[in-house]
Design a protein around this motif. Structure first.
Motif, PDB file in Angstrom:
ATOM      1  N   MET A  41       8.914   3.813  -2.765  1.00 18.15           N
ATOM      2  CA  MET A  41       9.282   4.827  -1.810  1.00 18.15           C
ATOM      3  C   MET A  41      10.694   4.561  -1.305  1.00 18.15           C
ATOM      4  O   MET A  41      11.166   3.436  -1.299  1.00 18.15           O
ATOM      5  N   LYS A  42      11.299   5.605  -0.839  1.00 16.53           N
ATOM      6  CA  LYS A  42      12.661   5.485  -0.342  1.00 16.53           C
ATOM      7  C   LYS A  42      12.655   5.232   1.155  1.00 16.53           C
ATOM      8  O   LYS A  42      11.659   5.447   1.839  1.00 16.53           O
ATOM      9  N   LEU A  43      13.783   4.794   1.647  1.00 11.52           N
ATOM     10  CA  LEU A  43      13.923   4.456   3.054  1.00 11.52           C
ATOM     11  C   LEU A  43      13.669   5.666   3.945  1.00 11.52           C
ATOM     12  O   LEU A  43      13.040   5.537   5.000  1.00 11.52           O
ATOM     13  N   GLU A  44      14.100   6.851   3.527  1.00 15.49           N
ATOM     14  CA  GLU A  44      13.903   8.058   4.324  1.00 15.49           C
ATOM     15  C   GLU A  44      12.424   8.359   4.515  1.00 15.49           C
ATOM     16  O   GLU A  44      12.016   8.865   5.557  1.00 15.49           O
ATOM     17  N   ASP A  45      11.620   8.060   3.495  1.00 10.90           N
ATOM     18  CA  ASP A  45      10.174   8.277   3.596  1.00 10.90           C
ATOM     19  C   ASP A  45       9.566   7.386   4.664  1.00 10.90           C
ATOM     20  O   ASP A  45       8.669   7.806   5.399  1.00 10.90           O
ATOM     21  N   PHE A  46      10.046   6.172   4.758  1.00 13.27           N
ATOM     22  CA  PHE A  46       9.503   5.228   5.731  1.00 13.27           C
ATOM     23  C   PHE A  46      10.000   5.518   7.147  1.00 13.27           C
ATOM     24  O   PHE A  46       9.293   5.282   8.114  1.00 13.27           O
ATOM     25  N   LYS A  47      11.211   6.026   7.270  1.00 16.73           N
ATOM     26  CA  LYS A  47      11.782   6.276   8.594  1.00 16.73           C
ATOM     27  C   LYS A  47      11.000   7.319   9.375  1.00 16.73           C
ATOM     28  O   LYS A  47      10.963   7.282  10.597  1.00 16.73           O
ATOM     29  N   ASN A  48      10.376   8.254   8.690  1.00 16.10           N
ATOM     30  CA  ASN A  48       9.640   9.326   9.342  1.00 16.10           C
ATOM     31  C   ASN A  48       8.243   8.911   9.784  1.00 16.10           C
ATOM     32  O   ASN A  48       7.560   9.685  10.444  1.00 16.10           O
ATOM     33  N   LYS A  49       7.811   7.722   9.441  1.00 18.28           N
ATOM     34  CA  LYS A  49       6.462   7.272   9.768  1.00 18.28           C
ATOM     35  C   LYS A  49       6.432   6.554  11.110  1.00 18.28           C
ATOM     36  O   LYS A  49       7.421   5.984  11.550  1.00 18.28           O
ATOM     37  N   SER A  50       5.257   6.583  11.736  1.00 19.32           N
ATOM     38  CA  SER A  50       5.079   5.854  12.987  1.00 19.32           C
ATOM     39  C   SER A  50       4.825   4.381  12.675  1.00 19.32           C
ATOM     40  O   SER A  50       4.643   3.994  11.509  1.00 19.32           O
ATOM     41  N   VAL A  51       4.770   3.561  13.713  1.00 21.61           N
ATOM     42  CA  VAL A  51       4.557   2.125  13.531  1.00 21.61           C
ATOM     43  C   VAL A  51       3.183   1.865  12.903  1.00 21.61           C
ATOM     44  O   VAL A  51       3.050   1.006  12.025  1.00 21.61           O
ATOM     45  N   ASP A  52       2.166   2.611  13.320  1.00 25.25           N
ATOM     46  CA  ASP A  52       0.826   2.436  12.752  1.00 25.25           C
ATOM     47  C   ASP A  52       0.797   2.794  11.268  1.00 25.25           C
ATOM     48  O   ASP A  52       0.169   2.103  10.461  1.00 25.25           O
ATOM     49  N   GLN A  53       1.494   3.864  10.918  1.00 24.36           N
ATOM     50  CA  GLN A  53       1.562   4.256   9.517  1.00 24.36           C
ATOM     51  C   GLN A  53       2.331   3.224   8.696  1.00 24.36           C
ATOM     52  O   GLN A  53       1.978   2.949   7.550  1.00 24.36           O
ATOM     53  N   LEU A  54       3.367   2.657   9.294  1.00 24.60           N
ATOM     54  CA  LEU A  54       4.132   1.618   8.604  1.00 24.60           C
ATOM     55  C   LEU A  54       3.271   0.379   8.372  1.00 24.60           C
ATOM     56  O   LEU A  54       3.340  -0.240   7.310  1.00 24.60           O
ATOM     57  N   GLN A  55       2.453   0.032   9.350  1.00 19.35           N
ATOM     58  CA  GLN A  55       1.587  -1.134   9.202  1.00 19.35           C
ATOM     59  C   GLN A  55       0.565  -0.921   8.099  1.00 19.35           C
ATOM     60  O   GLN A  55       0.291  -1.837   7.314  1.00 19.35           O
ATOM     61  N   SER A  56       0.005   0.284   8.012  1.00 26.55           N
ATOM     62  CA  SER A  56      -0.963   0.546   6.942  1.00 26.55           C
ATOM     63  C   SER A  56      -0.281   0.533   5.578  1.00 26.55           C
ATOM     64  O   SER A  56      -0.831   0.019   4.598  1.00 26.55           O
ATOM     65  N   SER A  57       0.932   1.076   5.510  1.00 28.95           N
ATOM     66  CA  SER A  57       1.686   1.039   4.241  1.00 28.95           C
ATOM     67  C   SER A  57       2.021  -0.397   3.860  1.00 28.95           C
ATOM     68  O   SER A  57       1.953  -0.769   2.687  1.00 28.95           O
ATOM     69  N   LEU A  58       2.362  -1.200   4.854  1.00 26.17           N
ATOM     70  CA  LEU A  58       2.684  -2.603   4.611  1.00 26.17           C
ATOM     71  C   LEU A  58       1.480  -3.335   4.022  1.00 26.17           C
ATOM     72  O   LEU A  58       1.608  -4.088   3.051  1.00 26.17           O
ATOM     73  N   MET A  59       0.306  -3.093   4.583  1.00 24.12           N
ATOM     74  CA  MET A  59      -0.903  -3.745   4.070  1.00 24.12           C
ATOM     75  C   MET A  59      -1.198  -3.305   2.637  1.00 24.12           C
ATOM     76  O   MET A  59      -1.587  -4.122   1.803  1.00 24.12           O
ATOM     77  N   GLU A  60      -0.990  -2.025   2.341  1.00 27.71           N
ATOM     78  CA  GLU A  60      -1.220  -1.531   0.984  1.00 27.71           C
ATOM     79  C   GLU A  60      -0.265  -2.195  -0.011  1.00 27.71           C
ATOM     80  O   GLU A  60      -0.685  -2.604  -1.098  1.00 27.71           O
ATOM     81  N   PHE A  61       1.003  -2.299   0.366  1.00 26.65           N
ATOM     82  CA  PHE A  61       1.974  -2.926  -0.530  1.00 26.65           C
ATOM     83  C   PHE A  61       1.698  -4.417  -0.697  1.00 26.65           C
ATOM     84  O   PHE A  61       1.882  -4.959  -1.788  1.00 26.65           O
ATOM     85  N   LYS A  62       1.258  -5.078   0.350  1.00 27.41           N
ATOM     86  CA  LYS A  62       0.937  -6.500   0.234  1.00 27.41           C
ATOM     87  C   LYS A  62      -0.267  -6.718  -0.672  1.00 27.41           C
ATOM     88  O   LYS A  62      -0.302  -7.670  -1.466  1.00 27.41           O
ATOM     89  N   LYS A  63      -1.259  -5.830  -0.588  1.00 29.39           N
ATOM     90  CA  LYS A  63      -2.416  -5.923  -1.485  1.00 29.39           C
ATOM     91  C   LYS A  63      -1.992  -5.693  -2.932  1.00 29.39           C
ATOM     92  O   LYS A  63      -2.453  -6.390  -3.846  1.00 29.39           O
ATOM     93  N   GLU A  64      -1.108  -4.722  -3.126  1.00 25.99           N
ATOM     94  CA  GLU A  64      -0.626  -4.452  -4.477  1.00 25.99           C
ATOM     95  C   GLU A  64       0.165  -5.633  -5.016  1.00 25.99           C
ATOM     96  O   GLU A  64       0.023  -6.008  -6.186  1.00 25.99           O
ATOM     97  N   ALA A  65       0.991  -6.251  -4.176  1.00 28.88           N
ATOM     98  CA  ALA A  65       1.754  -7.422  -4.600  1.00 28.88           C
ATOM     99  C   ALA A  65       0.820  -8.557  -4.992  1.00 28.88           C
ATOM    100  O   ALA A  65       1.049  -9.261  -5.982  1.00 28.88           O
TER     101      ALA A  65
END
Length: 64
Positions: A1-25
């Motif tokens: 995903m691009k930076l612009e996609d992440f900028k529009n998200k709230s902190v809670d949404q960022l945390q859920s995305s972070l967990m998804e990416f960490k699981k994928e890693a």
């Protein structure tokens, strides 16, 4: 995903995305260890996405 996609998200949404990416890693590391990893560039993309999300979370914490 691009930076612009992440900028529009709230902190809670960022945390859920972070967990998804960490699981994928985590899964990609196991695939690499077992020799089953097909798309090696995905490891780099996921690692950089995690860094982008963490940076944005820190920036939002400093502002708010």
């Amino acid at each position: 995903m691009k930076l612009e996609d992440f900028k529009n998200k709230s902190v809670d949404q960022l945390q859920s995305s972070l967990m998804e990416f960490k699981k994928e890693a985590f899964n990609l590391r196991f695939q690499k260890a077992n020799g089953q990893l097909d798309n090696t560039s995905r490891v780099r993309i996921v690692r950089r996405s995690v860094a982008r999300i963490m940076t944005l979370m820190k920036q939002k914490a400093q502002k708010g």
